[in-house]
Design a protein around this motif. Structure first.
Motif, PDB file in Angstrom:
ATOM      1  N   ASP A 282      44.979  -9.633 -58.108  1.00 54.35           N
ATOM      2  CA  ASP A 282      44.906  -9.173 -57.157  1.00 54.35           C
ATOM      3  C   ASP A 282      44.873  -9.754 -56.429  1.00 54.35           C
ATOM      4  N   THR A 283      46.412 -10.377 -55.954  1.00 56.28           N
ATOM      5  CA  THR A 283      46.572 -11.545 -54.850  1.00 56.28           C
ATOM      6  C   THR A 283      48.426 -11.764 -54.677  1.00 56.28           C
ATOM      7  N   VAL A 284      48.708 -10.519 -53.563  1.00 56.23           N
ATOM      8  CA  VAL A 284      49.668 -10.954 -53.250  1.00 56.23           C
ATOM      9  C   VAL A 284      50.771 -12.006 -52.550  1.00 56.23           C
ATOM     10  N   ASN A 285      51.815 -12.697 -52.519  1.00 57.03           N
ATOM     11  CA  ASN A 285      52.011 -13.803 -51.812  1.00 57.03           C
ATOM     12  C   ASN A 285      52.339 -12.842 -50.201  1.00 57.03           C
ATOM     13  N   TYR A 286      52.501 -13.604 -49.195  1.00 55.72           N
ATOM     14  CA  TYR A 286      53.376 -13.033 -47.985  1.00 55.72           C
ATOM     15  C   TYR A 286      54.522 -12.841 -48.262  1.00 55.72           C
ATOM     16  N   LEU A 287      55.129 -11.242 -48.203  1.00 59.85           N
ATOM     17  CA  LEU A 287      56.857 -11.301 -48.330  1.00 59.85           C
ATOM     18  C   LEU A 287      56.766 -10.701 -49.553  1.00 59.85           C
ATOM     19  N   ALA A 288      56.483 -10.495 -50.841  1.00 62.48           N
ATOM     20  CA  ALA A 288      56.057 -10.189 -52.494  1.00 62.48           C
ATOM     21  C   ALA A 288      56.148  -9.193 -51.878  1.00 62.48           C
ATOM     22  N   PRO A 289      57.038  -8.446 -52.655  1.00 64.57           N
ATOM     23  CA  PRO A 289      56.673  -7.176 -52.959  1.00 64.57           C
ATOM     24  C   PRO A 289      55.457  -6.812 -53.456  1.00 64.57           C
ATOM     25  N   ILE A 290      55.004  -5.796 -53.313  1.00 64.91           N
ATOM     26  CA  ILE A 290      52.932  -5.175 -53.109  1.00 64.91           C
ATOM     27  C   ILE A 290      53.804  -4.358 -55.038  1.00 64.91           C
ATOM     28  N   CYS A 291      54.159  -4.427 -55.457  1.00 58.69           N
ATOM     29  CA  CYS A 291      53.578  -3.494 -57.325  1.00 58.69           C
ATOM     30  C   CYS A 291      52.777  -3.000 -57.673  1.00 58.69           C
ATOM     31  N   LEU A 292      52.676  -1.805 -57.592  1.00 57.04           N
ATOM     32  CA  LEU A 292      51.156  -0.653 -58.491  1.00 57.04           C
ATOM     33  C   LEU A 292      51.887  -0.248 -59.576  1.00 57.04           C
ATOM     34  N   TYR A 293      51.166   0.158 -60.123  1.00 60.49           N
ATOM     35  CA  TYR A 293      51.135   0.994 -61.367  1.00 60.49           C
ATOM     36  C   TYR A 293      50.194   1.949 -61.895  1.00 60.49           C
ATOM     37  N   PHE A 294      50.416   3.441 -61.574  1.00 60.95           N
ATOM     38  CA  PHE A 294      49.269   4.282 -62.012  1.00 60.95           C
ATOM     39  C   PHE A 294      49.195   5.210 -63.021  1.00 60.95           C
ATOM     40  N   GLU A 295      48.145   5.972 -63.738  1.00 59.62           N
ATOM     41  CA  GLU A 295      48.006   6.999 -64.778  1.00 59.62           C
ATOM     42  C   GLU A 295      47.386   7.747 -64.310  1.00 59.62           C
ATOM     43  N   ILE A 296      48.130   8.976 -64.242  1.00 56.40           N
ATOM     44  CA  ILE A 296      48.335  10.291 -63.894  1.00 56.40           C
ATOM     45  C   ILE A 296      46.960  11.358 -65.041  1.00 56.40           C
ATOM     46  N   GLU A 297      45.957  11.848 -65.258  1.00 59.22           N
ATOM     47  CA  GLU A 297      45.667  12.660 -66.420  1.00 59.22           C
ATOM     48  C   GLU A 297      46.202  13.994 -65.681  1.00 59.22           C
ATOM     49  N   SER A 298      47.086  15.211 -66.703  1.00 63.03           N
ATOM     50  CA  SER A 298      47.351  16.666 -65.874  1.00 63.03           C
ATOM     51  C   SER A 298      46.826  17.159 -67.246  1.00 63.03           C
ATOM     52  N   LEU A 299      46.311  18.628 -66.311  1.00 59.08           N
ATOM     53  CA  LEU A 299      46.178  20.049 -66.823  1.00 59.08           C
ATOM     54  C   LEU A 299      46.967  20.976 -67.261  1.00 59.08           C
ATOM     55  N   ILE A 300      47.651  20.259 -65.843  1.00 60.31           N
ATOM     56  CA  ILE A 300      49.093  21.078 -66.330  1.00 60.31           C
ATOM     57  C   ILE A 300      50.368  20.788 -65.338  1.00 60.31           C
ATOM     58  N   GLU A 301      51.588  21.020 -65.684  1.00 59.94           N
ATOM     59  CA  GLU A 301      52.699  20.917 -65.103  1.00 59.94           C
ATOM     60  C   GLU A 301      52.513  20.911 -63.588  1.00 59.94           C
ATOM     61  N   VAL A 302      53.127  19.773 -63.091  1.00 58.99           N
ATOM     62  CA  VAL A 302      53.920  19.821 -61.780  1.00 58.99           C
ATOM     63  C   VAL A 302      54.395  19.412 -61.314  1.00 58.99           C
ATOM     64  N   VAL A 303      55.689  20.204 -60.254  1.00 60.75           N
ATOM     65  CA  VAL A 303      56.958  19.910 -59.949  1.00 60.75           C
ATOM     66  C   VAL A 303      57.228  19.820 -58.941  1.00 60.75           C
ATOM     67  N   ASP A 304      57.648  18.512 -58.411  1.00 66.29           N
ATOM     68  CA  ASP A 304      57.906  18.349 -57.250  1.00 66.29           C
ATOM     69  C   ASP A 304      56.669  17.584 -56.327  1.00 66.29           C
ATOM     70  N   CYS A 305      55.685  16.545 -57.078  1.00 63.91           N
ATOM     71  CA  CYS A 305      54.364  16.457 -55.907  1.00 63.91           C
ATOM     72  C   CYS A 305      55.247  15.482 -55.537  1.00 63.91           C
ATOM     73  N   PHE A 306      54.299  15.067 -54.303  1.00 60.94           N
ATOM     74  CA  PHE A 306      54.569  13.558 -53.555  1.00 60.94           C
ATOM     75  C   PHE A 306      52.736  12.460 -53.919  1.00 60.94           C
ATOM     76  N   MET A 307      53.184  11.851 -54.366  1.00 61.75           N
ATOM     77  CA  MET A 307      51.624  10.586 -54.477  1.00 61.75           C
ATOM     78  C   MET A 307      51.826   9.591 -52.636  1.00 61.75           C
ATOM     79  N   ASP A 308      51.418   9.364 -51.935  1.00 60.00           N
ATOM     80  CA  ASP A 308      51.086   8.783 -51.398  1.00 60.00           C
ATOM     81  C   ASP A 308      50.193   7.085 -51.186  1.00 60.00           C
TER      82      ASP A 308
END
Length: 417
Positions: A282-308
């Motif tokens: 829950d803490t990142v050092n100054y100048l250290a990269p912010i690394c994120l992990y997502f899990e997405i449950e999808s009922l459909i196939e999606v091509v070329d979506c974008f995340m933000d």
């Protein structure tokens, strides 16, 4: 000094009619009036709300959609009565809740200024005194004698705001209506409201823009499900509002009711901030990269979506926005079932507390899932490059860019600068 507004145990009840039939005959409609239909549901938009507003206060009223903010303003503006409770007011109230409220489309701009001013309880001499300032602020001098129906919605908004702001009422109530104006007009309105506040008049302001509320207001009231749950300084109220948003659990699982926008085709199920060895942090050092992990449950196939990913300060200022949309090598395709995605963001945030907002969208921009303020995190005051800690007793901005310095003279023609 007595409060200019005393809100005492205000409640508002609405009856919701649940009927499966799209149309009723006259006979059926009359029958429902005299019957205790089981299809009726009572809905309390406000429940025993009480607080005082002192003269000269600027009060930000915040809360999620459906919290009861607009209902409260309509009661204070005497547009609708409360079911229970009472309001004691010691001054004239002007309100701007919807574009064009109190205006007549067949009357000219000039006539509408006088009519609306009269509705707000102003004498004709007061309206005359401020007439030129109202027209100048609204920027409608060329069209002031034209019927209002020929005005654009933006012109109507400017005129409505100018009438409410320039007339000499003691209390000014403003809903999120200003959000429909362009950026220049919004800035102009904020400056005007600041001037109104400095003149000693009282303002009640509803907005979802925490930066605007913090800029203008000194007090804050937070509503949730029709109840007042917090009443303090604006800084503390904003912090409480953002901290009480639905967050991920300690294992990163996202609550089912967390989404602000969702189509039902897919949803975020897990979101974590992780370190280099993929452990939750829950803490990142100054100048250290912010690394994120997502899990997405999808009922459909999606091509070329974008995340933000959006990073906000704890008081709601949006600091930065990262997306894969503009990099073809980062295309994301989703399969049916569980999808796992990692993201690394370069970091130059100043030490402090921040919050993530995440979204996933189709290539055409349509939003599939969007979750606001889902995870809070901290930036340490510790360098990640073995150059020592960056210690300050005060915060210098929101981001800190690295820079290179040298002592050098540059010759420009015959001059050295």
């Amino acid at each position: 000094m007595k409060p200019i507004l005393e809100i005492q145990n205000i409640s508002k009840k609405f009856s919701i009619q649940h009927n499966n039939l799209p149309y009723l005959s006259l006979r059926d409609s009359v029958k429902t009036i005299f019957s205790n239909s089981k299809n009726k549901e009572e809905f309390w938009a406000l429940k025993n709300v009480s607080f005082n507003v002192m003269p000269g206060d600027t009060v930000g009223i915040i809360g999620k959609n459906g919290a009861g903010k607009s209902t409260l303003l309509k009661i204070l503006s005497k547009i609708t009565p409360p079911t229970t409770g009472k309001i004691i007011g010691r001054g004239r109230i002007a309100s701007l809740l919807e574009v064009g409220t109190g205006f007549h489309p067949e009357l000219s701009g000039r006539e509408n200024i006088f009519m609306n001013g009269s509705i707000l309880g102003m004498k004709r001499s007061e309206i005359n005194k401020n007439f030129d300032a109202i027209v100048d602020f609204a920027g409608v001098e060329k069209f002031i004698n034209e019927p209002l129906k020929h005005y654009s919605s933006g012109m109507q908004l400017r005129l409505a705001f100018a009438v409410a702001a320039f007339l000499e009422n003691e209390v000014l109530i403003i809903d999120e209506v200003l959000a429909v104006g362009d950026a220049e007009f919004q800035k102009k309105c904020m400056t005007k409201m600041s001037d109104v506040s400095k003149s000693g008049r009282t303002i009640l302001f509803v907005s979802h823009n925490m930066a605007s509320i913090k800029q203008l207001c000194n007090k804050g009231v937070q509503l949730q499900n029709g109840e007042l749950i917090y009443n303090s300084t604006i800084t503390k109220t904003i912090e409480n509002y953002l901290s009480t948003a639905i967050k991920t659990s300690i294992d990163g699982m996202i609550p089912k009711n967390a989404s602000s926008i969702n189509t039902g085709d897919l949803k975020f199920t897990m979101f974590l901030l992780i370190n280099d060895i993929e452990e939750p942090i829950d803490t990142v050092n100054y100048l250290a990269p912010i690394c994120l992990y997502f899990e997405i449950e999808s009922l459909i196939e999606v091509v070329d979506c974008f995340m933000d990913v959006r990073i906000n300060t704890i008081d709601g200022i949006e600091v930065t926005h990262s997306t894969n949309k503009y990099n073809a090598s980062n295309n994301i395709n989703l399969k049916k079932g569980i999808n796992s995605i990692k993201c690394k963001i370069k970091n130059s945030l100043q030490p402090g507390k921040y919050s993530f907002t995440i979204g996933i969208h189709l290539a055409n921009g349509a939003t599939l899932d969007y979750v606001e303020n889902i995870l809070d995190f901290n930036i340490n005051n510790l360098s990640n490059k073995d150059k020592g800690d960056y210690i300050y007793n005060f915060k210098l901005g929101i981001v800190r860019f690295e820079s290179e310095w040298e002592t050098k003279s540059i010759e420009f023609g015959n001059k050295i600068k």
